[in-house]
Design a protein around this motif. Structure first.
Motif, PDB file in Angstrom:
ATOM      1  N   ARG A  12      51.451  28.809  57.338  1.00  0.00           N
ATOM      2  CA  ARG A  12      51.528  27.221  57.373  1.00  0.00           C
ATOM      3  C   ARG A  12      50.342  26.510  57.291  1.00  0.00           C
ATOM      4  N   PHE A  13      49.455  26.922  58.348  1.00  0.00           N
ATOM      5  CA  PHE A  13      48.190  26.205  58.452  1.00  0.00           C
ATOM      6  C   PHE A  13      46.956  26.885  57.765  1.00  0.00           C
ATOM      7  N   GLY A  14      47.062  28.290  57.106  1.00  0.00           N
ATOM      8  CA  GLY A  14      46.098  28.800  56.638  1.00  0.00           C
ATOM      9  C   GLY A  14      44.807  28.687  57.058  1.00  0.00           C
ATOM     10  N   GLU A  15      43.711  28.023  56.456  1.00  0.00           N
ATOM     11  CA  GLU A  15      42.301  28.003  56.662  1.00  0.00           C
ATOM     12  C   GLU A  15      42.047  26.873  57.692  1.00  0.00           C
ATOM     13  N   LEU A  16      42.875  26.354  58.217  1.00  0.00           N
ATOM     14  CA  LEU A  16      42.807  25.236  59.392  1.00  0.00           C
ATOM     15  C   LEU A  16      42.059  25.951  60.616  1.00  0.00           C
ATOM     16  N   ALA A  17      41.066  25.508  60.964  1.00  0.00           N
ATOM     17  CA  ALA A  17      40.614  26.224  62.391  1.00  0.00           C
ATOM     18  C   ALA A  17      41.364  25.972  63.462  1.00  0.00           C
ATOM     19  N   ALA A  18      41.759  27.213  64.164  1.00  0.00           N
ATOM     20  CA  ALA A  18      42.505  27.248  65.124  1.00  0.00           C
ATOM     21  C   ALA A  18      41.715  27.400  66.397  1.00  0.00           C
ATOM     22  N   PHE A  19      40.675  27.991  66.335  1.00  0.00           N
ATOM     23  CA  PHE A  19      39.619  28.070  67.570  1.00  0.00           C
ATOM     24  C   PHE A  19      38.027  28.103  67.034  1.00  0.00           C
ATOM     25  N   SER A  25      31.165  28.371  64.495  1.00  0.00           N
ATOM     26  CA  SER A  25      31.992  29.212  63.812  1.00  0.00           C
ATOM     27  C   SER A  25      33.438  29.170  64.105  1.00  0.00           C
ATOM     28  N   ALA A  26      34.351  29.378  63.247  1.00  0.00           N
ATOM     29  CA  ALA A  26      36.004  29.212  63.667  1.00  0.00           C
ATOM     30  C   ALA A  26      36.590  30.491  63.187  1.00  0.00           C
ATOM     31  N   LEU A  27      37.892  30.505  64.137  1.00  0.00           N
ATOM     32  CA  LEU A  27      38.761  31.299  63.674  1.00  0.00           C
ATOM     33  C   LEU A  27      40.002  30.642  63.118  1.00  0.00           C
ATOM     34  N   LEU A  32      43.672  34.561  62.159  1.00  0.00           N
ATOM     35  CA  LEU A  32      44.121  34.950  63.455  1.00  0.00           C
ATOM     36  C   LEU A  32      45.373  35.943  63.091  1.00  0.00           C
ATOM     37  N   ASP A  33      46.266  35.479  62.232  1.00  0.00           N
ATOM     38  CA  ASP A  33      47.251  36.417  61.876  1.00  0.00           C
ATOM     39  C   ASP A  33      46.853  37.884  61.345  1.00  0.00           C
ATOM     40  N   HIS A  34      45.813  37.673  60.373  1.00  0.00           N
ATOM     41  CA  HIS A  34      45.316  38.839  59.682  1.00  0.00           C
ATOM     42  C   HIS A  34      44.465  39.925  60.684  1.00  0.00           C
ATOM     43  N   ARG A  35      43.866  39.354  61.506  1.00  0.00           N
ATOM     44  CA  ARG A  35      42.950  40.045  62.475  1.00  0.00           C
ATOM     45  C   ARG A  35      43.746  40.623  63.726  1.00  0.00           C
ATOM     46  N   SER A  36      44.906  39.862  64.022  1.00  0.00           N
ATOM     47  CA  SER A  36      45.704  40.486  65.055  1.00  0.00           C
ATOM     48  C   SER A  36      46.580  41.475  64.518  1.00  0.00           C
ATOM     49  N   ASP A  37      46.899  41.256  62.997  1.00  0.00           N
ATOM     50  CA  ASP A  37      47.552  42.610  62.403  1.00  0.00           C
ATOM     51  C   ASP A  37      46.680  43.834  62.677  1.00  0.00           C
ATOM     52  N   SER A  38      45.524  43.614  62.246  1.00  0.00           N
ATOM     53  CA  SER A  38      44.614  44.830  62.130  1.00  0.00           C
ATOM     54  C   SER A  38      44.339  45.226  63.669  1.00  0.00           C
ATOM     55  N   LEU A  39      44.310  44.429  64.673  1.00  0.00           N
ATOM     56  CA  LEU A  39      44.148  45.209  65.991  1.00  0.00           C
ATOM     57  C   LEU A  39      45.447  45.926  66.354  1.00  0.00           C
ATOM     58  N   ALA A  40      46.682  45.124  66.015  1.00  0.00           N
ATOM     59  CA  ALA A  40      48.166  45.761  66.504  1.00  0.00           C
ATOM     60  C   ALA A  40      48.023  47.157  65.687  1.00  0.00           C
ATOM     61  N   ALA A  41      47.448  47.082  64.406  1.00  0.00           N
ATOM     62  CA  ALA A  41      47.754  48.668  63.790  1.00  0.00           C
ATOM     63  C   ALA A  41      46.874  49.501  64.604  1.00  0.00           C
ATOM     64  N   GLY A  42      45.517  49.153  65.223  1.00  0.00           N
ATOM     65  CA  GLY A  42      44.982  49.772  65.934  1.00  0.00           C
ATOM     66  C   GLY A  42      45.480  50.431  67.181  1.00  0.00           C
ATOM     67  N   VAL A  65      42.189  35.888  72.052  1.00  0.00           N
ATOM     68  CA  VAL A  65      43.338  35.401  71.571  1.00  0.00           C
ATOM     69  C   VAL A  65      43.903  36.504  70.485  1.00  0.00           C
ATOM     70  N   ILE A  66      43.039  37.082  69.639  1.00  0.00           N
ATOM     71  CA  ILE A  66      43.471  38.123  68.867  1.00  0.00           C
ATOM     72  C   ILE A  66      43.896  39.068  69.557  1.00  0.00           C
ATOM     73  N   ALA A  67      43.468  39.762  70.579  1.00  0.00           N
ATOM     74  CA  ALA A  67      43.938  40.854  71.441  1.00  0.00           C
ATOM     75  C   ALA A  67      45.365  40.401  71.901  1.00  0.00           C
ATOM     76  N   TYR A  68      45.602  39.195  72.431  1.00  0.00           N
ATOM     77  CA  TYR A  68      46.741  38.973  73.113  1.00  0.00           C
ATOM     78  C   TYR A  68      47.840  38.889  71.910  1.00  0.00           C
ATOM     79  N   THR A  69      47.627  38.295  70.580  1.00  0.00           N
ATOM     80  CA  THR A  69      48.676  38.264  69.711  1.00  0.00           C
ATOM     81  C   THR A  69      48.815  39.708  69.091  1.00  0.00           C
ATOM     82  N   ALA A  70      47.860  40.425  69.094  1.00  0.00           N
ATOM     83  CA  ALA A  70      47.978  41.729  68.563  1.00  0.00           C
ATOM     84  C   ALA A  70      49.032  42.478  69.633  1.00  0.00           C
ATOM     85  N   ALA A  71      48.735  42.510  70.665  1.00  0.00           N
ATOM     86  CA  ALA A  71      49.622  43.008  71.893  1.00  0.00           C
ATOM     87  C   ALA A  71      51.013  42.782  71.674  1.00  0.00           C
TER      88      ALA A  71
END
Length: 486
Positions: A12-19, A25-27, A32-42, A65-71
């Protein structure tokens, strides 16, 4: 729930800065969705799955945040470790959590597997999501357990129309006022994401940086703990910042003195709400209304918030009428399920579905809660809980200390601070405050260290030869921080 919101917010929010980091620099939400997917796969490739504990010793930055959402995407449980803890304190937290894996700086990039599949998970409101640590009266860590059901209830308490699929966006900008391991972030991340907030991160909380961010981004609300607000108001350049956009001030985690509430409302021109809660309550308890009159706004912590029930009980469990002081009990769908792997502590804290807060209070005729002290010996310094017994245990091992007790003294900025009342081994060469701080600083976080010292010939005792903490409190009440009181 959190897993689904991360995905939906990314779309929904796409390129809007979350953090946004301190360097600008911004995430983004999509990132966040893509990077947490990558860590979740790892994590999945490393054998981490549903019910496993993932401990985070990361700073409060985007990797956390990436680690929390990946978990959550692999069904794992996140246990955050406050980065302000010393190594010894961190090790005690990890010993309780018993994680399958500990993620430290650099691990998010090292473990990520971009493009690899993320395992599917069926919706389950009973799935455990987070362990939020608080300290016990002896310094033994206790982890409050929250699942999808509790996170959903907490979001409903803060976001009107949560069930409406159209209720997305409108969050605006905010400053991260607490560490991410704190209950205020761990349990409220879902609604931050759903509202599309842009959260500005700080390397370290500084009044000037917060004032600048609020002014530059025309923030409509200031949140945090009362000592932080006091520091904002006392900044020498306060008047040079344009805070006209601020409509509301929300302060919890520490006592808000009436003078502070009055000054903040006058100088910022915003409504003020005091919030009373705890880690165990999920950060949801009572609050004063933004439109409250002075009696409620200045002298109470308000009424129970949505879905929260409140009772005042006697020591034998009887519900007390208005005006009588007793222990504060709370009940809501937002509160913890219990303490992680600690059934005895859980049974002592949750009684017939009610949370025993350990705080003393009374209700007035309008249903507003007045706090009257704490049954536990804990005090709050700048929003952080400090337990005297833990600090005393460290200071007592100093070679120049014969006896020691720690008591809180009031402070207009920090709310309370610790005073070390010391009986020295050698009265002609008592330890100094700096010596005690340096000694204890190897084992205790900085906010737990005493900030004043009083040298005495003996500690006050009760008739039963126990430490008289009430007499101790009277003895230190007039001290100020960082001052030697002979």
């Amino acid at each position: 729930m959190l897993r689904e919101i991360v995905r939906a917010a990314g779309a929904r929010f796409g390129e809007l800065a979350a953090f946004v980091r301190p360097d600008g620099s911004a995430l983004t939400y999509a990132g966040l969705d893509h990077r947490s997917d990558s860590l979740a796969a790892g994590l999945h490739a490393a054998g981490i799955g549903e019910g496993d504990v993932v401990a985070l010793t990361l700073p409060s930055d985007v990797d956390y945040v990436i680690a929390y959402t990946a978990a959550t995407k692999v069904g794992a449980i996140t246990a955050g470790v406050n980065p302000r803890l010393t190594a010894a304190e961190r090790d005690r937290v990890l010993a309780v959590a018993e994680p399958r894996i500990v993620l430290a700086e650099g691990d998010v990039d090292r473990l990520s597997r971009p493009g690899n599949p993320v395992p599917a998970l069926d919706p389950d409101p009973e799935r455990v999501v987070a362990i939020v640590f608080t300290s016990g009266t002896t310094g033994t860590p206790k982890g409050a357990v929250f699942g999808e059901r509790e996170l959903d209830a907490i979001a409903r308490s803060d976001v009107p129309g949560w069930d409406d699929p159209q209720t997305w966006g409108g969050g605006g900008h905010q400053v991260a006022a607490t560490q991410f391991a704190h209950v205020g972030f761990m349990t409220k991340l879902p609604w931050y994401l759903r509202l599309g907030t842009t959260t500005h991160l700080l390397e370290r909380w500084r009044a000037a940086d917060v004032l600048r961010l609020v002014s530059e981004h025309r923030m409509t609300s200031i949140g945090g703990v009362a000592p932080q607000l006091a520091l904002l108001l006392r900044h020498p350049d306060f008047e040079s910042f344009d805070l006209s956009s601020v409509q509301t001030i929300v302060m919890g985690g520490a006592f808000s003195p009436p003078a502070l509430v009055e000054e903040a409302r006058r100088r910022i021109g915003a409504s003020y709400s005091i919030r009373y809660s705890s880690t165990e309550s999920g950060g949801v308890g009572t609050g004063t209304g933004f439109d409250a009159d002075d009696q409620e706004a200045l002298h109470t912590v308000g009424r129970p918030r949505r879905s929260v029930e409140l009772e005042i009980r006697s020591d034998d469990g009887r519900v007390l009428p208005s005006g009588e002081v007793g222990e504060v009990y709370l009940r809501s769908p937002c509160m913890m399920r219990g303490y992680w792997r600690d059934p005895d502590a859980t049974a002592a804290t949750i009684v017939d579905g009610w949370l025993r807060t350990g705080d003393l209070g009374w209700l007035d005729e309008r249903g507003c809660l007045h706090l009257a002290g704490r049954k536990k010996e804990m005090y709050i310094r700048g929003g952080y809980n400090v337990y005297p017994v833990e600090v005393e245990g460290v200071l007592a091992s100093h070679p120049e200390v014969a006896e020691v007790a720690v008591a809180p003294a009031p402070d207009p900025v920090m709310g309370e601070f610790g005073v070390a009342v010391v009986v020295p081994r050698n009265p002609e060469r008592p330890p100094t405050l700096r010596e005690l701080q340096a000694f204890a600083g190897r084992q205790l976080a900085s906010y737990k260290l005493p900030e004043a010292i009083q040298i005495v010939e003996e500690l006050p005792l009760t008739a039963m030869q126990k430490l008289d903490r009430q007499a101790l409190a009277h003895r230190v009440a007039g001290l100020t921080r960082d001052r030697h009181a002979p």
